[in-house]
Motif scaffolding. Structure first.
Motif, short mmCIF file in Angstrom:
data_model
loop_
_atom_site.label_atom_id
_atom_site.label_comp_id
_atom_site.label_asym_id
_atom_site.label_seq_id
_atom_site.Cartn_x
_atom_site.Cartn_y
_atom_site.Cartn_z
N UNK A 4 90.23 47.86 14.02
CA UNK A 4 90.77 49.03 14.83
C UNK A 4 91.71 49.85 13.79
N UNK A 5 91.46 51.04 13.96
CA UNK A 5 91.91 52.16 13.20
C UNK A 5 92.97 52.83 13.97
N UNK A 6 94.34 53.26 13.58
CA UNK A 6 95.12 53.82 14.44
C UNK A 6 95.58 55.27 13.71
N UNK A 47 89.69 59.71 12.43
CA UNK A 47 89.48 58.54 13.04
C UNK A 47 88.04 58.25 12.64
N UNK A 48 87.24 58.84 13.13
CA UNK A 48 85.83 58.62 12.86
C UNK A 48 85.33 58.74 11.46
N UNK A 53 83.65 55.52 6.78
CA UNK A 53 84.16 55.15 5.25
C UNK A 53 84.14 53.60 5.27
N UNK A 54 84.98 52.98 6.18
CA UNK A 54 85.08 51.59 6.21
C UNK A 54 83.72 50.94 6.38
N UNK A 55 82.98 51.46 7.40
CA UNK A 55 81.78 50.90 7.69
C UNK A 55 80.69 50.83 6.47
#
Length: 113
Positions: A4-6, A47-48, A53-55
């Protein structure tokens, strides 16, 4: 694995994106919610970008999502997603649109090991 990103302003949560790591280098964007006062300010886009980037750093090459809200389709397609189908009369009788985005042209080799 769920991530989860906030997004925050002055220590107040103004947006979240939930990403569910799926199989074979794929992930589902489960939720993207922005406080009504911060919509159209770039929070959702940021957020996207962070989630993508994380993905990529976690060997995910493909993300997908479902939306029953037609105005969301425009938001996502402007950010590189494409509509790949519709599940008619889905949950609560709504049509759910399926969107996808290829984050890289082919899967990471690591997922085959």
């Amino acid at each position: 694995q769920n991530v989860i990103f906030g997004a925050y302003t002055n220590h107040n949560l103004i947006g979240i994106l939930s990403l569910k790591h799926d199989i074979g280098g794929t992930a589902l964007i489960d939720w993207l919610v922005i406080d009504v006062h911060y919509r159209k300010s770039g929070v959702g886009t940021q957020l996207l970008k962070k989630a993508e980037q994380w993905a990529l750093s976690h060997t995910i090459h493909y993300v997908y999502l479902y939306t029953e809200n037609k105005r969301n389709i425009d938001f996502y397609t402007k950010r590189g997603f494409r509509v790949v189908g519709v599940m008619r009369n889905s949950a609560f009788g709504e049509d759910e649109h399926i969107l996808e985005k290829q984050l890289r042209s082919k899967p990471f080799e690591e997922i085959f090991k």
